[in-house]
Write a protein that holds these residues in place. Structure first.
Motif, PDB file in Angstrom:
ATOM      1  N   TYR A 214      -6.571   1.289   6.002  1.00 53.05           N
ATOM      2  CA  TYR A 214      -5.011   1.575   6.056  1.00 53.05           C
ATOM      3  C   TYR A 214      -4.305   1.917   4.784  1.00 53.05           C
ATOM      4  CZ  TYR A 214      -0.395   0.990   7.311  1.00 53.05           C
ATOM      5  OH  TYR A 214       1.176   1.238   7.454  1.00 53.05           O
ATOM      6  N   PRO A 215      -4.663   1.529   3.586  1.00 57.91           N
ATOM      7  CA  PRO A 215      -4.096   2.000   2.333  1.00 57.91           C
ATOM      8  C   PRO A 215      -4.492   3.720   2.291  1.00 57.91           C
ATOM      9  CG  PRO A 215      -5.306  -0.170   1.948  1.00 57.91           C
ATOM     10  CD  PRO A 215      -5.574   0.496   3.443  1.00 57.91           C
TER      11      PRO A 215
ATOM     12  N   HIS B  16       3.530   1.581  12.242  1.00 52.38           N
ATOM     13  CA  HIS B  16       2.071   1.064  12.127  1.00 52.38           C
ATOM     14  C   HIS B  16       2.007  -0.207  12.400  1.00 52.38           C
ATOM     15  CE1 HIS B  16       1.608   4.578   9.264  1.00 52.38           C
ATOM     16  NE2 HIS B  16       1.608   5.003  10.388  1.00 52.38           N
TER      17      HIS B  16
ATOM     18  N   ARG C  52      -2.461   9.526   2.986  1.00 53.70           N
ATOM     19  CA  ARG C  52      -2.794  10.734   3.590  1.00 53.70           C
ATOM     20  C   ARG C  52      -4.238  11.190   3.573  1.00 53.70           C
ATOM     21  NH1 ARG C  52       1.825  12.393   5.671  1.00 53.70           N
ATOM     22  NH2 ARG C  52       3.751  11.559   4.654  1.00 53.70           N
TER      23      ARG C  52
ATOM     24  N   LYS D 207      -4.951   5.784   4.853  1.00 47.28           N
ATOM     25  CA  LYS D 207      -3.966   6.401   5.791  1.00 47.28           C
ATOM     26  C   LYS D 207      -2.453   6.767   5.114  1.00 47.28           C
ATOM     27  CE  LYS D 207      -2.385   5.706  10.383  1.00 47.28           C
ATOM     28  NZ  LYS D 207      -2.176   4.925  11.590  1.00 47.28           N
ATOM     29  N   ILE D 208      -2.242   5.768   4.334  1.00 53.02           N
ATOM     30  CA  ILE D 208      -0.735   6.068   3.845  1.00 53.02           C
ATOM     31  C   ILE D 208      -0.746   6.800   2.813  1.00 53.02           C
ATOM     32  CG2 ILE D 208       0.868   4.743   2.363  1.00 53.02           C
ATOM     33  CD1 ILE D 208       1.173   3.808   5.274  1.00 53.02           C
TER      34      ILE D 208
ATOM     35  N   ALA E 183       3.626   1.878   2.198  1.00 52.79           N
ATOM     36  CA  ALA E 183       4.050   2.389   3.193  1.00 52.79           C
ATOM     37  C   ALA E 183       5.651   2.629   3.348  1.00 52.79           C
ATOM     38  CB  ALA E 183       3.468   1.385   4.615  1.00 52.79           C
TER      39      ALA E 183
ATOM     40  N   TYR F  30       0.953  -1.120  -0.056  1.00 51.59           N
ATOM     41  CA  TYR F  30       0.055   0.040  -0.007  1.00 51.59           C
ATOM     42  C   TYR F  30       0.678   1.089   0.002  1.00 51.59           C
ATOM     43  CZ  TYR F  30      -3.452  -3.412   0.757  1.00 51.59           C
ATOM     44  OH  TYR F  30      -4.301  -4.394   0.857  1.00 51.59           O
TER      45      TYR F  30
ATOM     46  N   GLN G 248       7.237   3.952   8.120  1.00 49.45           N
ATOM     47  CA  GLN G 248       5.785   3.522   8.622  1.00 49.45           C
ATOM     48  C   GLN G 248       5.437   2.281   9.006  1.00 49.45           C
ATOM     49  OE1 GLN G 248       4.203   5.623   4.677  1.00 49.45           O
ATOM     50  NE2 GLN G 248       3.217   6.933   6.260  1.00 49.45           N
TER      51      GLN G 248
END
Lengths: 283, 357
Positions: free
Chosen positions: B99-100, A192, B105, B102-103, A184, A182, A188
């Motif tokens: 979650y994706p 996370h 932003r 969140k990455i 990161a 994803y 992160q």
């Protein structure tokens, strides 16, 4: 020729006899381990504590006397500084090192870890007393908390890395790969995913480090030269009466105060973070 | 949405072992594509190479019109559902799905909204506050799918998507997965070792062995015209009968009898050539009367398949299996004739194992 089977009565007697012997033996073992504990909780409240366990002559005077001691409270604060300081340093460095060692293939990795583990017992051990002292004097860290923290951290780090690496090995890589997909960043992924999933292991290591430092006598005794900077474990060594006898009033009261934070910490950390692992992996 | 093209893709591990060995394959935009093969055949490695979790040693990988060979996984526009789902245990369902985002932003508010929307699309309402450990296997899988599709990826990769489900749930999930893929129209590649799963789900199947592609085709093509004996034996819920034989008298000599020459091989092979004769158990017929071109055999074992039975019959050393409807079920010890249809049987070269026709 075989012996006739023992009668029912004899078997019963043998059965009960073995039960009784077992209970007595367990009782003795229990007493052996419980006596010091009993002393620890009764002696501080005894007006005239001795080295034996007895029904105390209840008083709080020992604690009052402890409060008057110039160094007692300060030493606990010093212990706290050393414990927390070492813990923070060890957690920060140990988790990064363990993560790297767990995820990156390095030739001879296990050998390196075992060598470190072996050497660590020397670094903080008695054998390296003199060189450690000299080193700290040379770099000007003698009689400083930082110096003690560095030496203590160096001593526990290999064990911590070893434990944490094992723990991180058990965390499936697919968590991190999933986060990576994803987009990161490595940092992160660490904050996370890795740290939260490794939290029980980190909590254990944190508590273990504090306990190690809290009870360590030799390193602070060597490196801290003034009573103001010494931690509780070292200060205890100075509790003598004018007659040169151990001051049992002070000692017993201080021992209790000394052990309470560690026990409290265990319960707190266990409640808050839990030494457990809740899985999200279907296997 | 995007197509995936690999060109001479090689993944070599340290030590020289090739997980993927020169694969050229194109997955069309919006296609549901299966990578099928036995364990260790390189199918998962190929999938992980597409995802970017394995670095590509040689060759190129294109997604859409971008060359992504050396891009980070996060930059490829792919999403993946792992075999173990990899749901973060310390986050609830909503946080997992979001979650994706969140990455990327996205703010907390829109994140929750999208998570709820996507979750509801996958019938996860009411479960948003649960932790993964409190979900059933099927629910966990749907959460993993929701997280994967939450960002509208161009490519969806599924690693053994059904292997962690119970047999009954697997059938439901299969239908569900196909519906979802059609609805989203996302290019999807999935890995499986279960040929029935590949046949049921995929638009096209790539059969792999030892890091190499054996055949790429629609389920029907792979099933009815396997390019070699490996594919022939791997595809099909009951394995294809593959018998060492020899062409003779305009037919095939199988276990002493002359079976009719398969339609595809007519004119492609001379008499007296050593071949492998292949016929699926479903396409063989059992006859109690002598039939021209039938192979005489004795029934040894009968396995019940529900509405039909799987009959194992021996003709000398040769064992043939065939599926017979329950009403015509023979008994062990019965003698009869196994009859093949020329249209539904195949010939393979006995040397190269390739399909002759």
């Amino acid at each position: 020729m075989s012996a006739p089977p023992p009668s029912l009565g004899r078997r019963m007697v043998r059965h009960y006899l073995s039960r009784v012997l077992f209970v007595v033996a367990m009782g003795l073992v229990l007493v052996f381990f419980a006596l010091p504990m009993l002393w620890l909780v009764t002696a501080p409240f005894d007006a005239d504590p001795s080295l034996t366990v007895g029904w105390p002559d209840w008083t709080l005077a020992n604690f009052a006397q402890l409060a008057e001691n110039r160094y007692a409270l300060g030493s606990l604060r010093n212990s706290l500084i050393l414990g927390v300081g070492t813990m923070v340093l060890v957690l920060a460095l140990g988790s990064l090192a363990a993560y790297a060692l767990s995820r990156v293939r390095i030739p001879g990795r296990d050998g390196l870890l075992y060598a470190l583990l072996l050497l660590s017992s020397i670094v903080t051990g008695t054998a390296a007393m003199v060189p450690t002292f000299q080193l700290m004097t040379q770099i000007g860290l003698i009689n400083t908390q930082i110096g003690v923290i560095l030496v203590l951290a160096g001593g526990v780090l290999p064990t911590v890395v070893f434990i944490l690496k094992d723990f991180m090995d058990s965390i499936p890589k697919s968590y991190e790969e999933s986060a990576r997909l994803y987009g990161a960043s490595p940092l992160q992924i660490l904050t996370h995913v890795v740290v939260p999933t490794a939290r029980p292991g980190l909590a254990f290591v944190a508590v273990w480090t504090v306990v190690q430092v809290w009870g360590n006598f030799l390193v602070p005794f060597l490196l801290l030269r003034t009573p103001e900077s010494q931690p509780a474990a070292v200060l205890m060594y100075t509790f003598y009466t004018e007659g040169g006898q151990p001051d049992l009033r002070l000692l017993s009261a201080f021992s209790l105060v000394f052990s309470v934070p560690v026990i409290a910490m265990y319960f707190l950390v266990n409640r808050r973070y839990g030494f457990r692992f809740h899985g999200g992996i279907k296997s | 949405m995007a197509a995936i093209t690999t060109t001479a893709l090689v993944k070599e591990y340290p030590g020289g072992v090739r997980g993927v060995d020169g694969v050229d394959v194109t997955v069309a935009d919006g296609e549901f594509f299966a990578l099928l093969g036995p364990s260790g055949c390189g199918k998962t490695t190929l999938l992980r190479s597409i995802a970017g979790l394995e670095s590509i040693t040689e060759g190129t990988l294109q997604i859409g019109d971008r060359d992504v060979t050396h891009l980070e996984p996060g930059e490829r526009g792919v999403a993946m559902v792992f075999q173990d789902y990899a749901l973060f245990p310390h986050m609830d369902v909503a946080d997992n799905i979001a979650y994706p985002l969140k990455i990327k932003r996205v703010g907390k508010g829109p994140r929750r909204t999208t998570a709820t929307e996507v979750g509801e699309g996958l019938s996860l309402h009411g479960l948003m506050q649960r932790r993964p450990a409190q979900l059933s296997g099927g629910q966990q899988q749907r959460v993993a799918l929701a997280r994967a599709v939450a960002t509208r990826p161009e490519v969806l990769l599924l690693d053994e998507p059904l292997s962690n489900l119970d047999a009954r749930l697997r059938l439901e999930a299969r239908t569900f997965l196909k519906e979802l893929q059609r609805e989203l129209g996302v290019t999807t590649v999935f890995v499986t070792h279960d040929q029935a799963e590949a046949l049921a789900l995929a638009d096209r199947i790539a059969v792999m062995k030892a890091g190499r592609l054996q055949q790429v085709g629609t389920p029907r093509e792979v099933f009815s015209r396997p390019v070699n004996t490996f594919v022939a034996g791997f595809i099909g819920s009951t394995p294809m009968n593959l018998v060492e034989a020899e062409t003779a008298d305009g037919g095939v000599r199988v276990a002493g009898a002359i079976a009719p020459l398969p339609v595809g091989a007519q004119g492609a092979v001379a008499d007296g050539a050593p071949v492998v004769w292949g016929a699926r158990p479903e396409y063989l017929r059992w006859s109690t009367e002598p039939v021209d071109g039938g192979i005489e055999a004795e029934v040894s074992v009968i396995e019940n398949l529900g509405a039909s039975v799987l009959v194992s019959a021996h003709s000398g050393e040769v064992r043939l299996q065939l599926v017979v409807a329950e009403d015509d079920e023979p008994s062990p010890g019965d003698r009869g004739w196994v009859v093949a249809t020329p249209r539904r049987s195949l010939l393979f070269d006995s040397e190269s194992t390739d399909l002759i026709g």
